[in-house]
Write a protein that holds these residues in place. Structure first.
Motif, short mmCIF file in Angstrom:
data_model
loop_
_atom_site.label_atom_id
_atom_site.label_comp_id
_atom_site.label_asym_id
_atom_site.label_seq_id
_atom_site.Cartn_x
_atom_site.Cartn_y
_atom_site.Cartn_z
N GLY A 127 -0.04 -15.02 0.43
CA GLY A 127 0.17 -13.59 0.25
C GLY A 127 0.55 -12.97 1.59
N GLU A 128 0.50 -11.66 1.64
CA GLU A 128 0.84 -10.99 2.90
C GLU A 128 -0.38 -10.93 3.78
N PRO A 129 -0.19 -10.81 5.09
CA PRO A 129 -1.36 -10.71 5.98
C PRO A 129 -2.11 -9.40 5.72
N ALA A 130 -3.44 -9.46 5.88
CA ALA A 130 -4.26 -8.26 5.65
C ALA A 130 -3.95 -7.21 6.70
N GLN A 131 -3.59 -7.65 7.87
CA GLN A 131 -3.11 -6.72 8.90
C GLN A 131 -2.06 -7.48 9.71
#
Lengths: 349, 298
Positions: A127-131
């Motif tokens: 998925g995408e990075p959390a930040q």
């Protein structure tokens, strides 16, 4: 991104759905790609996908059928490319071979479509990075003692891929990750062995510090190839037979017999090479007390694997005192968990 | 199928001495005919168990196939072993060649070190000669100045006494004239100072020597570097890390159903124990006895 907040170093924030901590671990394996994240309740969430794909002719009927069956695919030109586990199942149904982005632990030079496909699978898993710049530790093999392997290119490639996805990518040796994941009880001292799809990775560690790491270019794929050759079946079929569950101590029938024979041969080969490498290395730590050996990886999942390993181990005079031989608590997740430990520790690793 | 012939093809002869060298003082011996008989008996027993002719035919075909497969594998293993031995021999030869080259380099280096010592000694001698010449020039310059001054004083005194000469002044003038004559004689007798010519020569020689020393040093370093590369040791600095980001700058867009499908998730056992243990170790704290004990490098 669906996760709205995360927690790091004790800083907790609310989140819709599962709460989790920063940092991700990714096992980049020849056979499987495994991603792990840590939840705030102490558990981890693991996502696994087979590192394979299969092309089928793109037509309206096939596309509709795949969509209905919830089989992940992408359209590339006039082909439908089925990704992951579904490609393996389809290959077995049609008696075909899956296409593999990786071979012998490294990105495959023979598979031109491998890179975009493996990227798609990794994007699905991570998925995408959390930040922006979230840590992601990924596994790389160690230099091989029995074949040429260009790790620099492989490592650089995945670093670039993960960076382009917004992560701060860092590589960790596969065997080292096994030690991080499984040998906390012995203060991270001992021998971690990962029996993957393409190769076996070994790391001798002393109190978290790797003293010796190397890999051997035979593992699960080698068993599949040889079993397929002697039985006259496609390799994917041999993989299926192997993964269906074989008791190596009591094989049933000709197919399982062949699998058990090659398993034992692999274990002999690995142990002989480990022994030879240990004896020839000048920088081996001298352990004052016996240390544990832990085996992990998908190839180690076969029933009685540790029994056969112990049988073969007893036949040789091992150069390091060993306190015990065990199977990782979750062999398939072990490397990803080790990567996650490294990611959670951050730059201190 | 001729079992004796196959045994002959796939076996190797050895001597008792070679066996002893491998630590084998006793060996078991079996006759090739006995092996052939055993195989035949075994095959007959197996064939007798076949219930139908088809079973029998299938069994024979399968056995043949397996036998030839085993034979093929053995051949390929033997070839691999022979190839390995050949490579080992090549590696040994290369090792000997490398050792010879190292020895030559050592010898060459010894000769060059001796020559450097000799040249340094010559340079030191030349420097001494230059210094001596410089001291001589300075001394002569001082003496010439003194002589000129004395001559001037003598002339002044002579002009002063012209008006009223006295016996004292006449004596003084005679002494001064004698002194001037002596100094002039000494200066004329001294050979021309070599220093102005020697100093530049010495400088040029020392420069040439320095150039040669540099070239020599570079040559040795180059040869050592070349040799080091052949055995995997080099002083070369690692290049900067290669970046492959450009490969992912342009993202292909595919039509797919990936966005509509979730990957199956599984819960795994936590890593908190490992993290806590590692953090404690990093802080230097330890709550439990060390399972592995202390270790030291060989």
């Amino acid at each position: 991104m669906t996760e709205t907040s995360v927690q790091q170093h004790g800083q907790s924030t609310a989140e819709i759905g599962t709460e989790r901590l920063l940092g991700k671990g990714l096992d980049v394996g020849t056979a499987n790609l495994v991603a792990a994240v840590q939840n705030t309740d102490g558990s981890i969430t693991v996502k696994l996908e087979r590192n394979a794909f299969l092309d089928v002719k793109a037509d309206v009927y096939s596309k509709a059928m795949l969509t209905k069956l919830k089989v992940p695919y992408v359209v590339r030109g006039e082909q439908l490319i089925v990704l992951g586990e579904a490609s393996f199942e389809l290959a077995n149904v049609f008696g075909r071979e899956t296409r593999r982005p990786m071979r012998d632990g490294l990105i495959s030079p023979n598979e031109v479509d491998g890179l975009p496909m493996i990227r798609l699978i990794i994007e699905r898993l991570l998925g995408e990075p959390a930040q922006p710049g979230e840590n992601c530790y990924f596994s790389v093999p160690a230099p091989s003692i029995d074949r040429d392997n260009n790790i620099i290119y492989h490592q650089g490639l995945f670093e670039g891929m993960l960076r382009s996805m917004g992560y701060t990518a860092r590589a960790i040796n596969e065997g080292h990750a096994v030690v991080f994941s499984e040998l906390a009880e012995s203060d991270f001292s001992g021998i971690g062995i990962s029996f993957g799809g393409g190769m076996v990775n070994i790391c001798v560690c002393f109190k978290t510090i790797p003293a010796l790491s190397f890999s051997i270019g035979r593992s699960g794929d080698w068993i599949d190839k040889n079993v397929a050759d002697v039985l006259g079946i496609p390799k994917s079929r041999a993989t299926f037979l192997k993964e269906r569950g074989v008791d190596l101590a009591a094989p049933n029938g000709r197919e399982e017999e062949a699998i058990a024979i090659y398993y034992r041969n692999l274990i002999q080969y690995v142990l002989t090479n480990i022994k030879a490498r240990f004896e020839s290395s000048s920088n081996m730590p001298v352990f004052q007390s016996p240390v544990p050996i832990v085996c992990s990886g998908g190839t180690a999942l076969a029933k009685s694997f540790i029994t056969v390993f112990q049988d073969e181990f007893k036949k040789m005079k091992f150069p390091i005192p060993v306190s015990g031989i065990s199977l990782a608590s979750e062999p398939l997740n072990s490397v990803a968990k080790g990567c996650l430990v490294a990611a959670a520790l951050g730059d201190a690793v | 199928m001729n079992v004796r012939e196959i045994l002959q093809t796939h076996s190797q002869s050895t001597t008792l001495r070679e066996l002893e060298a491998k630590g084998r003082s006793r060996v078991r011996v079996i006759n090739a005919n006995q092996i052939a008989e055993l195989i035949e008996a075994s095959v007959r027993r197996t064939l007798a168990q076949a219930e139908t002719p088809d079973d029998l035919r299938a069994l024979v075909e399968r056995s043949k196939a397996e036998f030839f497969e085993m034979q093929r594998q053995r051949d390929s293993e033997r070839k691999a072993r022979e190839e390995g031995l050949r490579q080992l021999e090549e590696a040994k030869d290369e090792l000997v060649a490398l050792a010879t080259e190292v020895e030559k380099l050592r010898e060459t280096e010894g000769t060059k070190t001796a020559r450097i010592g000799e040249l340094e000694h010559q340079l030191s001698c030349e420097k001494g000669r230059v210094e001596e010449a410089r001291r001589l020039v300075e001394m002569l310059t001082r003496e010439r100045d003194v002589a000129r001054q004395a001559e001037q004083e003598a002339r002044a005194a002579a002009s002063a006494v012209k008006a009223a000469p006295s016996p004292e002044s006449t004596e003084m003038l005679s002494r001064l004239a004698a002194e001037v004559a002596r100094l002039n004689e000494r200066m004329n007798a001294t050979p021309p100072p070599p220093a102005p010519a020697t100093a530049p020569a010495a400088t040029a020689e020392s420069q040439a020597l320095a150039t040669r020393l540099d070239a020599l040093s570079q040559g040795i370093a180059d040869r050592l570097e070349k040799f080091g590369r052949t055995i995997g040791v080099s002083s070369a600095v690692d290049a900067q890390e290669v970046k492959y980001d450009a490969l992912f700058n342009k993202q292909d867009s595919f039509e797919s159903n990936l966005n509509t499908l979730e990957v199956k998730e599984r819960q795994g056992s936590g890593i908190r124990g490992a993290l806590d243990r590692m953090k404690r170790m990093r802080l230097g704290g330890k709550e439990e006895p060390d399972a592995a004990g202390d270790a030291e490098k060989k």
